[in-house]
Design a protein around this motif. Structure first.
Motif, short mmCIF file in Angstrom:
data_model
loop_
_atom_site.label_atom_id
_atom_site.label_comp_id
_atom_site.label_asym_id
_atom_site.label_seq_id
_atom_site.Cartn_x
_atom_site.Cartn_y
_atom_site.Cartn_z
N GLY A 61 0.74 -1.16 0.01
CA GLY A 61 0.05 -0.20 -0.19
C GLY A 61 0.80 1.28 -0.13
N GLY A 62 0.19 2.27 -0.69
CA GLY A 62 1.22 3.63 -0.66
C GLY A 62 0.59 4.72 0.12
N ILE A 63 1.13 5.50 0.54
CA ILE A 63 1.03 6.78 1.10
C ILE A 63 1.40 8.01 0.31
CG2 ILE A 63 1.18 8.14 3.22
CD1 ILE A 63 2.72 5.54 4.33
N ASP A 64 0.55 8.71 -0.14
CA ASP A 64 0.66 9.92 -0.98
C ASP A 64 0.62 11.33 0.08
OD1 ASP A 64 1.20 11.88 -3.03
OD2 ASP A 64 -0.27 10.87 -4.47
N TYR A 65 1.82 12.01 -0.16
CA TYR A 65 1.88 13.20 0.61
C TYR A 65 1.41 14.51 -0.09
CZ TYR A 65 4.31 10.00 3.67
OH TYR A 65 4.42 8.80 4.49
N VAL A 66 1.16 14.30 -1.43
CA VAL A 66 1.11 15.57 -2.38
C VAL A 66 -0.45 15.93 -2.13
CG1 VAL A 66 1.14 16.43 -4.64
CG2 VAL A 66 2.88 15.01 -3.69
N PRO A 67 -1.54 15.03 -2.29
CA PRO A 67 -2.92 15.48 -2.42
C PRO A 67 -3.44 16.51 -1.50
CG PRO A 67 -2.81 13.33 -2.98
CD PRO A 67 -1.52 13.57 -2.17
N HIS A 68 -3.25 16.26 -0.34
CA HIS A 68 -3.90 16.64 1.01
C HIS A 68 -3.07 17.46 1.78
CE1 HIS A 68 -7.70 15.14 0.11
NE2 HIS A 68 -7.09 13.86 -0.19
N PRO A 69 -2.80 18.82 1.88
CA PRO A 69 -1.88 19.44 2.85
C PRO A 69 -2.05 18.72 4.20
CG PRO A 69 -2.66 21.11 1.21
CD PRO A 69 -3.40 19.78 1.11
N GLY A 70 -0.84 18.80 4.76
CA GLY A 70 -1.05 18.16 6.35
C GLY A 70 -1.38 16.63 6.49
N ALA A 71 -1.66 16.07 5.40
CA ALA A 71 -1.96 14.77 5.68
C ALA A 71 -1.24 13.91 4.59
CB ALA A 71 -3.63 14.62 5.31
N GLY A 72 -1.34 12.63 4.88
CA GLY A 72 -0.77 11.38 4.27
C GLY A 72 -2.11 10.59 3.80
N SER A 73 -2.10 10.41 2.36
CA SER A 73 -3.35 9.78 1.65
C SER A 73 -2.85 8.60 1.42
CB SER A 73 -3.81 10.62 0.46
OG SER A 73 -4.23 11.74 0.91
N LEU A 74 -3.69 7.40 1.93
CA LEU A 74 -3.33 6.04 1.89
C LEU A 74 -3.99 5.57 0.59
CD1 LEU A 74 -2.78 6.40 4.88
CD2 LEU A 74 -3.58 4.15 5.22
N TRP A 75 -3.49 4.80 -0.22
CA TRP A 75 -4.09 4.29 -1.54
C TRP A 75 -3.41 3.10 -1.99
CZ3 TRP A 75 0.34 6.11 -2.75
CH2 TRP A 75 1.12 6.37 -3.77
N GLN A 76 -4.44 2.36 -2.87
CA GLN A 76 -3.65 1.17 -3.51
C GLN A 76 -3.59 0.13 -2.44
OE1 GLN A 76 -0.60 2.13 -6.24
NE2 GLN A 76 -1.89 3.13 -7.75
N LEU A 77 -3.98 0.09 -1.38
CA LEU A 77 -4.17 -1.12 -0.34
C LEU A 77 -4.62 -2.52 -0.78
CD1 LEU A 77 -5.25 1.06 2.53
CD2 LEU A 77 -3.08 0.89 2.11
N ALA A 78 -3.51 -3.39 -0.76
CA ALA A 78 -3.96 -4.73 -1.10
C ALA A 78 -3.47 -5.72 -0.29
CB ALA A 78 -3.65 -4.97 -2.40
N VAL A 79 -4.15 -6.75 0.13
CA VAL A 79 -4.05 -7.83 1.10
C VAL A 79 -4.14 -9.05 0.19
CG1 VAL A 79 -4.22 -9.10 3.20
CG2 VAL A 79 -4.23 -6.68 3.08
N HIS A 80 -3.02 -9.98 0.19
CA HIS A 80 -3.18 -11.44 -0.66
C HIS A 80 -4.62 -11.70 -0.16
CE1 HIS A 80 -2.77 -15.39 -2.11
NE2 HIS A 80 -1.58 -14.92 -2.84
N PRO A 81 -5.47 -12.29 -1.14
CA PRO A 81 -6.84 -12.86 -0.79
C PRO A 81 -6.81 -13.82 0.18
CG PRO A 81 -6.77 -12.37 -3.36
CD PRO A 81 -5.28 -12.04 -2.71
N ALA A 82 -5.85 -14.91 0.14
CA ALA A 82 -5.94 -15.93 0.79
C ALA A 82 -5.52 -15.53 2.42
CB ALA A 82 -4.98 -17.10 0.59
N LEU A 83 -5.01 -14.33 2.71
CA LEU A 83 -4.78 -13.73 3.80
C LEU A 83 -5.52 -12.55 4.54
CD1 LEU A 83 -0.89 -14.01 3.34
CD2 LEU A 83 -2.32 -15.68 4.64
N GLN A 84 -6.38 -12.39 3.91
CA GLN A 84 -7.60 -11.36 4.12
C GLN A 84 -8.01 -11.89 5.50
OE1 GLN A 84 -9.90 -10.26 0.99
NE2 GLN A 84 -8.06 -9.12 -0.09
#
Length: 170
Positions: A61-84
């Motif tokens: 998963g990623g954290i983008d620091y650009v879109p929201h000033p003062g925040a980190g935006s979590l995106w593209q979070l993925a867990v292997h389906p067998a381990l959800q």
């Protein structure tokens, strides 16, 4: 019933990890992740991997620091389906929140598709609160290899990571 315990570590995702990340999405998606790793090298994002003892990613998963000033935006979070539902997503989000706080930022943000109530329930359990809905869109690879534009409504959610209150002089 026998419990299985996985020893996990969280580290930065590398280009070499991408061959083991097919669980996270299509070839098109992993090409996009590779581009995000270039942004990580520039300090614009962090891209994390939760790995087994064999150092194989089972969640990313990623954290983008650009879109929201003062925040980190979590995106593209993925867990292997067998381990959800094994706590791996919680570990990934916790590590992401630590990265955000380490940059001196006080808020985490994310978007979750309205059609994904399971993920939304996780985020709410972890303290995220919805504040608006937005139409989001991105390119997606179809099973036949063609590319199509995917549109969906997402709940925008945020979590305060640190208190803005100052201690009293009391």
């Amino acid at each position: 019933m026998t419990a299985v315990v996985l020893e996990l570590t969280v580290r930065d995702l590398t280009d070499a990890d991408l061959v083991a990340c097919g669980f996270a999405g299509s070839e098109l998606h992993l090409t996009q992740v590779a581009k995000e790793l270039d942004r990580a090298r520039r300090g614009e994002v962090d891209y994390l991997a939760v790995c087994t003892k064999a150092d194989l990613p089972v969640a990313i998963g990623g954290i983008d620091y650009v879109p929201h000033p003062g925040a980190g935006s979590l995106w593209q979070l993925a867990v292997h389906p067998a381990l959800q539902s094994c706590g791996i997503g919680t570990a990934l989000i916790g590590a992401a929140e630590q990265r955000i706080a380490a940059r001196g930022l006080s808020r985490a943000e994310l978007g979750v598709e309205l059609s994904n109530p399971r993920a939304r329930a996780l985020y709410e359990r972890l303290g995220y609160v919805a504040y608006e809905e937005r139409l989001e869109a991105w390119d997606q690879q179809n099973p036949d290899g063609s590319i199509a534009r995917y549109e969906t409504r997402c709940a925008q959610m945020r979590k305060q990571l640190t208190s803005d209150r100052r201690p009293s002089d009391g």
